[in-house]
Design an enzyme around this catalytic site. Sequence first.
Site, mmCIF file in Angstrom:
data_model
loop_
_atom_site.group_PDB
_atom_site.id
_atom_site.type_symbol
_atom_site.label_atom_id
_atom_site.label_comp_id
_atom_site.label_asym_id
_atom_site.label_seq_id
_atom_site.Cartn_x
_atom_site.Cartn_y
_atom_site.Cartn_z
ATOM 1 N N GLY A 1 0.846 -1.182 0.000
ATOM 2 C CA GLY A 1 0.000 0.000 0.000
ATOM 3 C C GLY A 1 0.883 1.234 0.000
ATOM 4 O O GLY A 1 1.987 1.216 -0.548
ATOM 5 N N CYS A 2 0.435 2.289 0.637
ATOM 6 C CA CYS A 2 1.193 3.536 0.694
ATOM 7 C C CYS A 2 2.570 3.285 1.315
ATOM 8 O O CYS A 2 2.680 2.735 2.406
ATOM 9 C CB CYS A 2 0.423 4.565 1.509
ATOM 10 S SG CYS A 2 1.315 6.100 1.753
#
Length: 169
Positions: free
Chosen positions: A9-10
């Site tokens: 993800g981020c």
Amino acid sequence: MKTIYLAGGCFWGLQKFFDQFEGIISTQTGYANGNTENPTYEDVKHNHSGHTETVKIEYDESVINLTKILEYYFLAIDPYSLNKQGEDEGENYRTGIYYDDDSLLPEIKKEFERQEQIEGQKFVVELLPLKNYYSAEEYHQKYLEKNPSGYCHLPLKLFTLAKDSEKTL
């Protein structure tokens, strides 16, 4: 020293998460396994490059082994969420374990399969050789250190996991 590339993800939160553990020599945010050379954040964000946000982790294997790093990794991701972690959606937020040293593959596979067995179903996490990797722009490096109130999909308690573990020992 060894290197592993993890997409979860981020990349801001994943970098901060791994920076807390003893034996992690360095982390760097970047873009991995895409279809273009030298992508920018805007290219990646708008799915123009096929890259995923990734953290390059260099570690001292005499202090922390790859199995432990992967155990931590699986604490920080949802391994069933395809192209999405938290509120972040898109191919650039897919999860993946990428390696540039084939000698790491047996240990990676062993832990990957162990984690799937614990969970009881197959993961959507990519497990692939590193095709390419490009460092992210400087403002993305250690972003949550520079911007403590910045967005992150990881629960805050994960950022103190190492410190909290020491207290319980």
